[in-house]
Design a protein around this motif. Structure first.
Motif, mmCIF file in Angstrom:
data_model
loop_
_atom_site.group_PDB
_atom_site.id
_atom_site.type_symbol
_atom_site.label_atom_id
_atom_site.label_comp_id
_atom_site.label_asym_id
_atom_site.label_seq_id
_atom_site.Cartn_x
_atom_site.Cartn_y
_atom_site.Cartn_z
ATOM 1 N N LEU A 14 0.868 -1.177 0.000
ATOM 2 C CA LEU A 14 0.000 0.000 0.000
ATOM 3 C C LEU A 14 0.903 1.225 0.000
ATOM 4 O O LEU A 14 1.944 1.233 0.671
ATOM 5 C CB LEU A 14 -0.895 0.050 1.236
ATOM 6 C CG LEU A 14 -2.042 -0.934 1.358
ATOM 7 C CD1 LEU A 14 -2.747 -0.740 2.686
ATOM 8 C CD2 LEU A 14 -3.021 -0.803 0.217
ATOM 9 N N SER A 15 0.491 2.260 -0.697
ATOM 10 C CA SER A 15 1.246 3.506 -0.673
ATOM 11 C C SER A 15 0.915 4.281 0.605
ATOM 12 O O SER A 15 -0.082 3.998 1.280
ATOM 13 C CB SER A 15 0.891 4.357 -1.891
ATOM 14 O OG SER A 15 -0.439 4.839 -1.770
ATOM 15 N N GLN A 16 1.743 5.261 0.919
ATOM 16 C CA GLN A 16 1.461 6.098 2.089
ATOM 17 C C GLN A 16 0.134 6.829 1.928
ATOM 18 O O GLN A 16 -0.606 6.994 2.890
ATOM 19 C CB GLN A 16 2.603 7.091 2.347
ATOM 20 C CG GLN A 16 2.446 7.828 3.669
ATOM 21 C CD GLN A 16 2.415 6.892 4.866
ATOM 22 O OE1 GLN A 16 3.289 6.037 5.024
ATOM 23 N NE2 GLN A 16 1.412 7.032 5.719
ATOM 24 N N ASP A 17 -0.180 7.263 0.705
ATOM 25 C CA ASP A 17 -1.472 7.927 0.463
ATOM 26 C C ASP A 17 -2.630 6.980 0.743
ATOM 27 O O ASP A 17 -3.649 7.393 1.318
ATOM 28 C CB ASP A 17 -1.567 8.436 -0.979
ATOM 29 C CG ASP A 17 -0.750 9.689 -1.217
ATOM 30 O OD1 ASP A 17 -0.375 10.368 -0.227
ATOM 31 O OD2 ASP A 17 -0.486 10.008 -2.393
ATOM 32 N N GLN A 18 -2.510 5.716 0.345
ATOM 33 C CA GLN A 18 -3.567 4.739 0.613
ATOM 34 C C GLN A 18 -3.718 4.490 2.112
ATOM 35 O O GLN A 18 -4.834 4.421 2.627
ATOM 36 C CB GLN A 18 -3.282 3.426 -0.124
ATOM 37 C CG GLN A 18 -3.447 3.529 -1.619
ATOM 38 C CD GLN A 18 -2.952 2.290 -2.337
ATOM 39 O OE1 GLN A 18 -1.865 1.775 -2.056
ATOM 40 N NE2 GLN A 18 -3.765 1.804 -3.270
ATOM 41 N N ILE A 19 -2.595 4.390 2.812
ATOM 42 C CA ILE A 19 -2.630 4.200 4.262
ATOM 43 C C ILE A 19 -3.298 5.391 4.933
ATOM 44 O O ILE A 19 -4.146 5.234 5.817
ATOM 45 C CB ILE A 19 -1.210 3.973 4.822
ATOM 46 C CG1 ILE A 19 -0.667 2.637 4.317
ATOM 47 C CG2 ILE A 19 -1.194 4.033 6.346
ATOM 48 C CD1 ILE A 19 0.812 2.437 4.569
ATOM 49 N N ASP A 20 -2.943 6.593 4.511
ATOM 50 C CA ASP A 20 -3.546 7.801 5.080
ATOM 51 C C ASP A 20 -5.046 7.831 4.822
ATOM 52 O O ASP A 20 -5.834 8.218 5.703
ATOM 53 C CB ASP A 20 -2.886 9.055 4.500
ATOM 54 C CG ASP A 20 -1.444 9.218 4.945
ATOM 55 O OD1 ASP A 20 -1.025 8.568 5.931
ATOM 56 O OD2 ASP A 20 -0.710 9.990 4.286
ATOM 57 N N THR A 21 -5.473 7.429 3.627
ATOM 58 C CA THR A 21 -6.901 7.386 3.292
ATOM 59 C C THR A 21 -7.623 6.400 4.199
ATOM 60 O O THR A 21 -8.701 6.701 4.730
ATOM 61 C CB THR A 21 -7.093 6.983 1.814
ATOM 62 O OG1 THR A 21 -6.527 8.001 0.994
ATOM 63 C CG2 THR A 21 -8.556 6.796 1.469
ATOM 64 N N ILE A 22 -7.044 5.235 4.392
ATOM 65 C CA ILE A 22 -7.652 4.216 5.263
ATOM 66 C C ILE A 22 -7.799 4.760 6.679
ATOM 67 O O ILE A 22 -8.882 4.694 7.281
ATOM 68 C CB ILE A 22 -6.809 2.929 5.252
ATOM 69 C CG1 ILE A 22 -6.925 2.234 3.890
ATOM 70 C CG2 ILE A 22 -7.237 1.993 6.391
ATOM 71 C CD1 ILE A 22 -5.897 1.132 3.658
ATOM 72 N N ARG A 23 -6.730 5.309 7.225
ATOM 73 C CA ARG A 23 -6.771 5.848 8.596
ATOM 74 C C ARG A 23 -7.830 6.945 8.731
ATOM 75 O O ARG A 23 -8.617 6.943 9.672
ATOM 76 C CB ARG A 23 -5.414 6.414 8.978
ATOM 77 C CG ARG A 23 -4.374 5.385 9.266
ATOM 78 C CD ARG A 23 -3.077 6.064 9.646
ATOM 79 N NE ARG A 23 -2.026 5.123 9.894
ATOM 80 C CZ ARG A 23 -0.745 5.356 9.643
ATOM 81 N NH1 ARG A 23 -0.375 6.517 9.131
ATOM 82 N NH2 ARG A 23 0.157 4.438 9.900
ATOM 83 N N THR A 24 -7.828 7.866 7.785
ATOM 84 C CA THR A 24 -8.762 8.989 7.853
ATOM 85 C C THR A 24 -10.206 8.511 7.828
ATOM 86 O O THR A 24 -11.010 8.911 8.673
ATOM 87 C CB THR A 24 -8.508 9.969 6.689
ATOM 88 O OG1 THR A 24 -7.174 10.483 6.802
ATOM 89 C CG2 THR A 24 -9.503 11.108 6.697
ATOM 90 N N ARG A 25 -10.540 7.664 6.875
ATOM 91 C CA ARG A 25 -11.930 7.200 6.737
ATOM 92 C C ARG A 25 -12.377 6.398 7.954
ATOM 93 O O ARG A 25 -13.480 6.580 8.448
ATOM 94 C CB ARG A 25 -12.095 6.373 5.479
ATOM 95 C CG ARG A 25 -11.689 7.092 4.236
ATOM 96 C CD ARG A 25 -12.853 7.461 3.417
ATOM 97 N NE ARG A 25 -12.335 8.144 2.224
ATOM 98 C CZ ARG A 25 -13.051 8.833 1.416
ATOM 99 N NH1 ARG A 25 -14.344 8.951 1.629
ATOM 100 N NH2 ARG A 25 -12.540 9.427 0.378
ATOM 101 N N ILE A 26 -11.526 5.510 8.412
ATOM 102 C CA ILE A 26 -11.912 4.679 9.564
ATOM 103 C C ILE A 26 -12.027 5.527 10.821
ATOM 104 O O ILE A 26 -12.969 5.372 11.597
ATOM 105 C CB ILE A 26 -10.939 3.495 9.732
ATOM 106 C CG1 ILE A 26 -11.212 2.496 8.602
ATOM 107 C CG2 ILE A 26 -11.100 2.848 11.107
ATOM 108 C CD1 ILE A 26 -10.332 1.298 8.566
ATOM 109 N N HIS A 27 -11.116 6.438 11.030
ATOM 110 C CA HIS A 27 -11.194 7.294 12.214
ATOM 111 C C HIS A 27 -12.412 8.206 12.175
ATOM 112 O O HIS A 27 -13.007 8.485 13.217
ATOM 113 C CB HIS A 27 -9.903 8.084 12.386
ATOM 114 C CG HIS A 27 -8.755 7.220 12.806
ATOM 115 N ND1 HIS A 27 -7.451 7.607 12.656
ATOM 116 C CD2 HIS A 27 -8.705 5.977 13.356
ATOM 117 C CE1 HIS A 27 -6.648 6.652 13.107
ATOM 118 N NE2 HIS A 27 -7.392 5.649 13.528
ATOM 119 N N GLU A 28 -12.810 8.659 10.999
ATOM 120 C CA GLU A 28 -14.022 9.482 10.881
ATOM 121 C C GLU A 28 -15.263 8.700 11.307
ATOM 122 O O GLU A 28 -16.134 9.228 11.985
ATOM 123 C CB GLU A 28 -14.211 9.957 9.445
ATOM 124 C CG GLU A 28 -13.268 11.032 9.006
ATOM 125 C CD GLU A 28 -13.358 11.342 7.512
ATOM 126 O OE1 GLU A 28 -12.711 12.310 7.101
ATOM 127 O OE2 GLU A 28 -14.051 10.625 6.764
#
Length: 95
Positions: free
Chosen positions: A3-17
């Motif tokens: 996974l790219s860092q952008d994909q990881i950031d997207t996952i974290r952001t969406r799940i935390h929201e």
């Protein structure tokens, strides 16, 4: 991990929201193995607040759209531990 860092950031952001900022996330399955190709994104989440089924489904759909990949989302339930949860924690990578 595939996974790219952008994909990881997207996952974290969406799940935390959806599931709270204190939610813990693991990537498991084929995307953890750098030698493999393809595959969906398997995520195990211990949410920091209760999550309704509708929220889970919307989160999974939003992740699949944002990542342009299939997403399997396994959500921990209080007082219940399924074998897939143990496997995800033992073989997965925390995000």
């Amino acid at each position: 991990m595939r996974l790219s860092q952008d994909q990881i950031d997207t996952i974290r952001t969406r799940i935390h929201e959806v599931m709270g900022a204190g939610s813990r996330i693991w990537l498991f399955g084929s995307r953890v193995d750098d030698a493999r190709r393809g595959g969906d994104v398997d995520l195990y989440v211990q949410p920091s607040r209760p999550v309704a089924l509708e929220q889970e489904l919307l989160c999974r759909g939003a992740l699949a759209d944002a990542l342009d990949l299939g997403v399997d989302l396994v959500i921990a339930r209080p007082g219940e531990e399924r074998p897939i949860e143990r496997i995800a924690r033992q073989t997965g990578t925390p995000l």
